[in-house]
Design a protein around this motif. Structure first.
Motif, PDB file in Angstrom:
ATOM      1  N   MET A   1       0.848  -1.203   0.000  1.00  0.00           N
ATOM      2  CA  MET A   1       0.000   0.000   0.000  1.00  0.00           C
ATOM      3  C   MET A   1       0.882   1.251   0.000  1.00  0.00           C
ATOM      4  O   MET A   1       1.916   1.266   0.661  1.00  0.00           O
ATOM      5  N   PRO A   2       0.474   2.288  -0.738  1.00  0.00           N
ATOM      6  CA  PRO A   2       1.306   3.491  -0.724  1.00  0.00           C
ATOM      7  C   PRO A   2       1.217   4.213   0.630  1.00  0.00           C
ATOM      8  O   PRO A   2       0.184   4.168   1.298  1.00  0.00           O
ATOM      9  N   ILE A   3       2.298   4.837   0.983  1.00  0.00           N
ATOM     10  CA  ILE A   3       2.328   5.648   2.198  1.00  0.00           C
ATOM     11  C   ILE A   3       2.967   6.993   1.835  1.00  0.00           C
ATOM     12  O   ILE A   3       3.471   7.165   0.720  1.00  0.00           O
ATOM     13  N   ILE A   4       2.933   7.921   2.792  1.00  0.00           N
ATOM     14  CA  ILE A   4       3.676   9.165   2.603  1.00  0.00           C
ATOM     15  C   ILE A   4       4.964   9.059   3.409  1.00  0.00           C
ATOM     16  O   ILE A   4       4.940   8.683   4.594  1.00  0.00           O
ATOM     17  N   LYS A   5       6.057   9.346   2.727  1.00  0.00           N
ATOM     18  CA  LYS A   5       7.340   9.330   3.433  1.00  0.00           C
ATOM     19  C   LYS A   5       8.202  10.489   2.953  1.00  0.00           C
ATOM     20  O   LYS A   5       8.349  10.686   1.739  1.00  0.00           O
ATOM     21  N   ASP A   6       8.732  11.232   3.879  1.00  0.00           N
ATOM     22  CA  ASP A   6       9.574  12.396   3.565  1.00  0.00           C
ATOM     23  C   ASP A   6       8.940  13.298   2.498  1.00  0.00           C
ATOM     24  O   ASP A   6       9.602  13.761   1.562  1.00  0.00           O
ATOM     25  N   GLY A   7       7.653  13.516   2.645  1.00  0.00           N
ATOM     26  CA  GLY A   7       6.968  14.467   1.771  1.00  0.00           C
ATOM     27  C   GLY A   7       6.592  13.942   0.409  1.00  0.00           C
ATOM     28  O   GLY A   7       6.226  14.718  -0.468  1.00  0.00           O
ATOM     29  N   ALA A   8       6.676  12.623   0.198  1.00  0.00           N
ATOM     30  CA  ALA A   8       6.314  12.066  -1.109  1.00  0.00           C
ATOM     31  C   ALA A   8       5.489  10.798  -0.914  1.00  0.00           C
ATOM     32  O   ALA A   8       5.565  10.144   0.126  1.00  0.00           O
ATOM     33  N   ILE A   9       4.710  10.463  -1.941  1.00  0.00           N
ATOM     34  CA  ILE A   9       3.946   9.218  -1.890  1.00  0.00           C
ATOM     35  C   ILE A   9       4.832   8.095  -2.429  1.00  0.00           C
ATOM     36  O   ILE A   9       5.352   8.184  -3.540  1.00  0.00           O
ATOM     37  N   VAL A  10       5.048   7.072  -1.613  1.00  0.00           N
ATOM     38  CA  VAL A  10       5.948   5.972  -2.006  1.00  0.00           C
ATOM     39  C   VAL A  10       5.269   4.635  -1.711  1.00  0.00           C
ATOM     40  O   VAL A  10       4.291   4.567  -0.957  1.00  0.00           O
ATOM     41  N   THR A  11       5.805   3.577  -2.306  1.00  0.00           N
ATOM     42  CA  THR A  11       5.286   2.244  -2.011  1.00  0.00           C
ATOM     43  C   THR A  11       5.956   1.714  -0.759  1.00  0.00           C
ATOM     44  O   THR A  11       7.166   1.838  -0.579  1.00  0.00           O
ATOM     45  N   ASP A  12       5.156   1.146   0.100  1.00  0.00           N
ATOM     46  CA  ASP A  12       5.679   0.646   1.365  1.00  0.00           C
ATOM     47  C   ASP A  12       6.297  -0.736   1.164  1.00  0.00           C
ATOM     48  O   ASP A  12       5.695  -1.602   0.538  1.00  0.00           O
ATOM     49  N   THR A  13       7.482  -0.934   1.691  1.00  0.00           N
ATOM     50  CA  THR A  13       8.159  -2.222   1.540  1.00  0.00           C
ATOM     51  C   THR A  13       8.115  -3.052   2.823  1.00  0.00           C
ATOM     52  O   THR A  13       8.653  -4.159   2.874  1.00  0.00           O
ATOM     53  N   TRP A  14       7.511  -2.501   3.847  1.00  0.00           N
ATOM     54  CA  TRP A  14       7.511  -3.196   5.128  1.00  0.00           C
ATOM     55  C   TRP A  14       6.255  -4.030   5.315  1.00  0.00           C
ATOM     56  O   TRP A  14       5.182  -3.668   4.857  1.00  0.00           O
ATOM     57  N   HIS A  15       6.434  -5.117   6.051  1.00  0.00           N
ATOM     58  CA  HIS A  15       5.292  -5.951   6.407  1.00  0.00           C
ATOM     59  C   HIS A  15       5.142  -5.939   7.933  1.00  0.00           C
ATOM     60  O   HIS A  15       6.119  -6.113   8.657  1.00  0.00           O
ATOM     61  N   HIS A  16       3.922  -5.685   8.383  1.00  0.00           N
ATOM     62  CA  HIS A  16       3.706  -5.654   9.833  1.00  0.00           C
ATOM     63  C   HIS A  16       3.270  -7.032  10.314  1.00  0.00           C
ATOM     64  O   HIS A  16       2.163  -7.478  10.036  1.00  0.00           O
TER      65      HIS A  16
END
Lengths: 161, 548
Positions: A1-16
């Motif tokens: 799922m996309p997230i916001i990181k450092d002011g940009a929309i990026v794809t999340d590579t983490w699994h919770h």
């Protein structure tokens, strides 16, 4: 799922990882409770490991071990549960945590300005939020009276008034 | 008074833009009801029984004539030409349309006003002494510190989603006119052994469902430590305050459950960590103080009002009841009573707002203060202007000579407007008013505070009324619980429950019986409160319930 990181929309590579879910080699986060229980096994899993905190967790108790986590996630079970705001400031300002600090949960885009100010640099909505709406809200106000994680000085010491 | 600089103005303007966008997104369905609620509350907007209610902040109660004119205009254009002063020195409009609220906020911003944090689980508008800066018993003017706290608390990134609402009051005088003992944090200015002024810090007071008197957690706090100490208290509360039950979420419950020693230890431990990082510079204190300098007082005293008072008994009564001594010889502070017969307590018409603005301009350096007892104050009136001012106030219905008397009741909007209320309060106030509306009787009863709330949220502070009246719902009918002996001043105490609730038709009669009993039992000019404290509630109880 996309997230916001450092002011940009990026794809999340983490699994919770859920507390009973087996560990894989992919980057994953675990709850503080699981990490306390399975420290040595988790350290051996080889992949990147992040830590998930809830509002009940006391940062003071594990502050010395924060450095090993490239990601710390603070959970927001509802938009009204503001404990995570204090946890973030403690992580950044008192314990000098420099890795990714992510807010995750049911908060809303209208809170990202506050969340950024207390030290979060990543935002993961656990529902279908409009990230395009959220992005400009990171800098919704150009005036901030207080010192916080983003700004070591209060306005009166930053500007000649 | 404080004047915005470019930063203050920009923040308020950006806040208007923010709320405009939020309202639009809500109306378009992008924000859900649940998501929009906290956002609108933090802009003072309630969705009420009949229509929305907008609560506008009056920081520590201080208003300029220009601001009053703007409030009058808003009342005319967006409300039914009326506004309502609240028990926290704010002002409310009861009939705006949701769609219009962003425009109203934009109008307010043009006169350096806003509705920021007048509701919601955040730090609310800071309140203070309406006689700040002019009363003779002042240790130091609290207004600069109120303004510093206002700025610090505005859009505070860490403390905007607290377990529950959070109220701070500051008093700078020996007599506490700011009810500091019944606030989440009360700051009382004090002088230490070396003559330095600072703050005694009280925590955990509050009214509402669980009324509690605050406790001192630090007898002396240096001014430079003000913000770091507030931040330490708020952080402990934000982290450890209860969030599982909204009725147990105020800081008073945390303090009670933790115990004052442990609570204080936690605050002090937190404070040690942040104290050096958040110093309130003396330079900043001085900057803000420069906004609160004394006006250009006349030094020559004229004949004074005595001869006029001798010639005009109505003026004499007003002079005695509605004016109070000033630190500058030749000046008095004047109370404008918003408690005329037949008018809901705290209500004011648009035309009155305009008239008050003009009178303030002419007689009190263009400034007005709102009091927590829902009246107004002209803080700086020259004694030679008093008679003329009285005539003008009288002609617009704002000279009822009842300040601090039995008909100067504090009253919430109640069932007529408020969606939280269980019972009406305004009509009960009217019933009581009509039974004691005789000037000689009123004067004979002396200082008396009757507070009426329409539900246990206690907006009218009934638990600290000398006589407190609390509306409760009993199977769809309005009943009222009476308490006696409360006070929010230096001798703060919570009223004691008189007995079983009384039905609406008999409340005013019960109050009349209580007052009669007082008159019969008092000794040598003893006040109502002192009489209740000396005798306890028994004699009052016997008389009230004997009739039922």
């Amino acid at each position: 799922m996309p997230i916001i990181k450092d002011g940009a929309i990026v794809t999340d590579t983490w699994h919770h990882l859920a507390d009973d879910e087996p560990v894989s080699a992919a980057p994953c986060t675990v709850s503080l409770a699981r990490w306390k229980r399975e420290k040595s096994e988790l350290a051996a899993h080889g992949g990147a490991l992040g830590l998930r905190l809830s509002g009940d967790d006391r940062v003071e108790d594990f502050a010395g071990e924060l450095d090993q986590f490239p990601l710390v996630v603070v959970e927001f079970p509802s938009m009204g549960d503001g404990r995570g705001f204090s946890i973030a400031r403690l992580l950044r300002e008192r314990y000098d945590y420099r890795g990714e600090l992510r807010a995750r949960g049911a908060f809303i885009p209208d809170q990202v300005f506050y969340l950024r100010r207390v030290g979060f640099n990543a935002f993961e909505f656990t529902y279908d939020a409009n990230l395009q709406t959220a992005l400009p809200l990171l800098n919704e106000f150009s005036v901030t009276y207080q010192a916080a994680a983003d700004e070591p000085l209060p306005l009166y010491r930053r500007c000649a008034r | 008074m404080y004047q915005y600089d470019q930063y203050d103005q920009r923040l308020v303007d950006e806040r208007v833009a923010q709320f405009r966008s939020q309202t639009r997104r809500f109306l378009q369905g992008e924000l859900s009801e649940d998501q929009f609620r906290p956002l609108r509350l933090m802009n003072g907007l309630y969705l009420q029984r009949h229509a929305p209610m907008l609560r506008v902040a009056i920081p520590y109660g201080v208003l300029s004539s220009r601001q009053l004119h703007k409030l009058a205009e808003i009342a005319r254009r967006y409300d039914k030409s009326v506004a309502h002063f609240t028990t926290r020195q704010n002002i409310q409009f009861n009939w705006p349309r949701l769609e219009d609220v962003p425009d109203i906020l934009a109008e307010l911003a043009t006169v350096q006003m806003h509705a920021i944090q007048t509701s919601g689980n955040c730090i609310r508008n800071v309140t203070s002494d309406p006689l700040a800066g002019v009363c003779p018993d002042e240790i130091e003017d609290p207004r600069p510190y109120c303004e510093i706290i206002r700025q610090w608390s505005t859009l505070h990134p860490e403390f905007s989603y607290l377990p529950r609402k959070f109220k701070i009051a500051v008093s700078g005088a020996r007599k506490d006119r700011a009810a500091t003992q019944v606030h989440d944090i009360g700051l009382q200015m004090v002088e230490n052994e070396t003559g330095e002024t600072g703050f005694e810090v009280l925590v955990g007071g509050g009214l509402g469902r669980t009324p509690i008197i605050g406790q001192t957690i630090r007898p002396f706090l240096a001014k430079t430590d003000l913000l770091s100490y507030l931040e330490a208290i708020l952080r402990v509360y934000n982290r450890f305050g209860r969030r599982d039950n909204k009725y147990k979420a105020r800081i008073k419950i945390l303090l009670k459950e933790t115990g004052i020693e442990d609570f204080t230890r936690r605050v002090e431990a937190e404070w040690v960590q942040i104290r050096q990082r958040l110093v309130l510079d003396t330079g900043e204190i001085e900057r803000v103080k420069r906004h609160f300098t004394a006006p250009d007082y006349k030094t020559v005293a004229g004949p004074g009002p005595d001869a006029q008072a001798a010639a005009d008994p109505r003026f004499a009564v007003w002079l005695r009841n509605n004016t109070t001594p000033h630190k500058i010889p030749g000046y008095r502070a004047v109370f404008l009573s918003l408690k005329a017969c037949g008018v809901p307590p705290g209500d004011i018409a648009d035309t009155q707002l305009d008239a008050v603005a003009d009178l303030a301009e002419r007689y009190s350096f263009g400034e007005v203060r709102a009091t927590h007892t829902q009246n107004l104050v002209f803080a700086d009136v020259h004694q030679d202007d008093l008679h003329e001012l009285w005539q003008r106030l009288d002609s617009i219905g704002l000279a009822t000579p009842n300040i601090g008397k039995a008909t100067d009741m504090i009253c919430c909007p109640g069932l007529d407007y408020c969606s939280l209320a269980n019972a009406s309060s305004i009509s009960v106030a009217e019933d009581i008013y009509s039974r004691i509306d005789d000037l000689d009787y009123l004067h004979d009863l002396g200082d008396l505070r009757i507070n009426i709330s329409g539900c246990m949220n206690g907006c009218a502070h009934q638990s600290v009324g000398h006589i407190g009246i609390l509306g409760v719902d009993k199977k769809g009918e309005e009943w009222y619980q009476l308490t006696l002996g409360g006070s929010s001043s230096n001798d703060a105490s919570l009223g004691e429950r008189l007995g079983p609730a009384i039905d609406k038709a008999h409340v005013a009669e019960a109050v009349e019986t209580i007052l009669q009993t007082y008159i019969e039992l008092r000794q040598d000019g003893e006040s109502f409160l002192d009489t209740v404290r000396r005798l306890g509630i028994n004699p009052f109880q016997e008389r009230v319930y004997a009739h039922h």
